[in-house]
Write an enzyme that holds these catalytic residues in place. Structure first.
Site, PDB file in Angstrom:
ATOM      1  CG  ASP A  13      -1.768  -1.232   1.335  1.00  0.00           C
ATOM      2  OD1 ASP A  13      -2.249  -1.709   0.298  1.00  0.00           O
ATOM      3  OD2 ASP A  13      -1.891  -1.754   2.453  1.00  0.00           O
ATOM      4  CE  LYS A  16       3.258  -2.570  -4.485  1.00  0.00           C
ATOM      5  NZ  LYS A  16       2.794  -2.170  -3.164  1.00  0.00           N
ATOM      6  N   GLY A  40      -3.900  -4.565  -4.084  1.00  0.00           N
ATOM      7  CA  GLY A  40      -4.841  -3.572  -4.591  1.00  0.00           C
ATOM      8  C   GLY A  40      -4.108  -2.293  -4.936  1.00  0.00           C
ATOM      9  CG  HIS A  41      -1.907  -1.389  -8.020  1.00  0.00           C
ATOM     10  ND1 HIS A  41      -1.008  -1.441  -6.997  1.00  0.00           N
ATOM     11  CD2 HIS A  41      -1.337  -2.036  -9.054  1.00  0.00           C
ATOM     12  CE1 HIS A  41       0.053  -2.113  -7.403  1.00  0.00           C
ATOM     13  NE2 HIS A  41      -0.127  -2.498  -8.641  1.00  0.00           N
ATOM     14  CD  GLN A 228       1.033  -9.118  -1.808  1.00  0.00           C
ATOM     15  OE1 GLN A 228       2.032  -9.720  -2.144  1.00  0.00           O
ATOM     16  NE2 GLN A 228      -0.156  -9.573  -2.017  1.00  0.00           N
ATOM     17  CB  THR A 312      -9.960  -6.182   3.291  1.00  0.00           C
ATOM     18  OG1 THR A 312      -8.973  -5.289   3.812  1.00  0.00           O
ATOM     19  CG2 THR A 312      -9.273  -7.414   2.742  1.00  0.00           C
ATOM     20  CB  SER A 424       3.195  11.082  -4.860  1.00  0.00           C
ATOM     21  OG  SER A 424       2.795  10.509  -3.644  1.00  0.00           O
TER      22      SER A 424
END
Ligand code: IMP
Length: 444
Positions: A13, A16, A40-41, A228, A312, A424
């Protein structure tokens, strides 16, 4: 041309997807090499906001080939849903290629994932429940189904698929009923489901390692997208609170996960959040349980940018940046370039702590011990840096950042031990500071 790997330097998280999205413009091919829909992205671009779990983040560029490598475990229904969602929002999916050797997440995997977590009780890993761990376990146990099983000459005509499904399902139903006291799964329904998956996915399935090797030999730039984070790696992570991928979240796994040799890799971009987060259980030395922890978690929550799991929805655990762990993952992965994400989240603090070492049994140490007890017992030694007060979301160059934010970035850079080339400062594509064009500038 050398390939570039993008890895997460923490517990996942780190952002990436956004970094891959940024660097993808320099490449012709983007290949994901590990994990499954546990990852998850979130990507925000001109088409909107997207949560991707399986499809590589490079898919938004019309001229790029996107590979799902053999190192992945793929839930077919989840993939079909993702493909349909992307198609319905105008993304051309014909450039997606799925490795014929990628493993399938079978219907019993999420079932066993959840039953196993329940059986572990207070020792539960806190998995995503997506069946990723059990799918990797079956891969190593040589019980896995692979994409090729959906397409090898008429597996449904020849009843090849049915025969394999029969014996593996019998085996798995024994495990489900006898070990976990769960409900058995029915053969017919699974068979029909997979027949449909075969029809729907057939067009994308191929030997992707050849595509990657050919692109490499043609001298094209290839981006290898990790999932991950390095601290969730089965070998070098905070075991046993890790994920189960074999070519997991580390740069070295990229070779195995797409089928190229280590000499093809020249650059490793490590993505690090400007603070620390973790979902699931396990040690986290700098975890915060106070207002600062909530402030890190809730920042941007109204814009969907809070620290809640993309897969999730679970609240993420939050803490100050851990320089000990960051340095260790940078070294283990040979990080040549760092992307620091979410600097804007720290603008709200009057002062910011950074962990520079640990104390264990009265001794100062600068590496995480291997034992769980040791990992749980270390006390972070902090340095406190002054906050900068101003928003940084409009900054596009280092000189736009307040002096104190620059000092924070430089301190993080020292701790990681690799140059920070991108920062960022907000979720949008252009909300970034790029201090070095890693593709334009040849590396040593
Ligand atoms: P699993 O991969 O679902 O087996 O979960 C194992 C551990 O890895 C749990 O702590 C999960 O929360 C964590 N994990 C798995 N995938 C991700 C991810 O993409 N981001 C962050 N944590 C993850």
């Amino acid at each position: 041309m050398p390939a570039t790997v993008v890895i997460g330097g923490q517990w996942g998280d780190e952002g990436k997807g956004r970094v891959v999205d940024f660097f993808a413009r320099n490449c012709t091919m983007i290949a994901r090499y590990s994990a499954g829909s546990n990852a998850g992205h979130t990507i925000v671009n001109g088409l909107g906001r997207f949560a991707l779990h399986l499809v590589p983040a490079g898919i938004f560029y019309a001229d790029k080939t996107c590979i799902m490598g053999n190192g992945m475990v793929i839930a077919p229904q989840g993939l079909i849903d993702e493909i349909s969602m992307l198609e319905s929002r105008g993304v051309d999916m014909s450039r997606l290629k799925i490795s014929d050797r990628a493993q399938l997440v079978m219907p019993w995997h999420p079932v066993i994932d959840r039953l196993d977590e329940a059986m572990r009780g207070e020792n539960a890993i806190g998995t995503t429940g997506t069946g990723t761990g059990p799918a990797f376990i079956d891969k190593a146990a040589r019980l896995g189904f692979r994409m090729i099983d959906l397409v090898s000459p008429d597996p449904f005509e020849s009843d090849e698929f049915d025969r394999k499904l029969k014996w593996v399902l019998d085996y798995k139903n024994l495990v489900i009923t006898q070990l976990y006291d769960g409900e058995p799964l029915a053969f017919e329904a699974i068979r029909d489901q997979f027949h449909y998956y075969s029809d729907r996915l057939r067009q994308y399935i191929t030997d992707t390692s050849i595509l990657v090797q050919d692109a490499h030999e043609r001298g094209e730039q290839i981006l290898l997208e990790g999932a991950q984070g390095a601290l969730l790696d089965l070998d070098s992570g905070t075991y046993p609170y890790v994920t189960s991928s074999s070519p997991a979240s580390v740069a070295a796994g990229a070779c195995i996960g797409v089928g190229i040799g280590p000499t093809a890799i020249r650059r490793v971009v490590g993505v690090y959040k400007a603070y620390q987060t973790r979902v699931g259980n396990g040690p986290m030395p700098t975890e915060l349980f106070d207002q600062d922890g909530s402030a890190l978690r809730e920042h941007g929550v109204d814009r969907g940018a809070g620290e809640y799991g993309a897969t999730t929805g679970r609240p993420r655990r939050t803490g100050w940046f851990d320089g000990v762990l960051a340095r260790s993952t940078a070294r283990q992965n040979g990080v040549t370039s760092v992307a620091l994400t979410r600097l804007d989240v720290l603008s709200q603090f009057k002062s910011i702590k950074v962990c520079v070492a640990y104390e264990l049994n009265g001794q100062r140490i600068d590496a995480l011990p291997a034992s769980l007890h040791g990992m749980q017992s270390v006390q972070p030694i902090y340095e406190e840096l002054p906050g900068w007060g101003d928003e940084v979301t409009e900054a596009r160059s280092m000189s736009d950042l307040p002096q104190r934010a620059r000092e924070y970035v430089r301190r993080i850079e020292q701790l990681i031990g690799a140059p920070i080339d991108m920062i960022s400062v907000g979720p949008e594509r252009e909300q970034a500071i790029v201090t070095r064009d890693i593709f334009g500038q040849a590396l040593g």
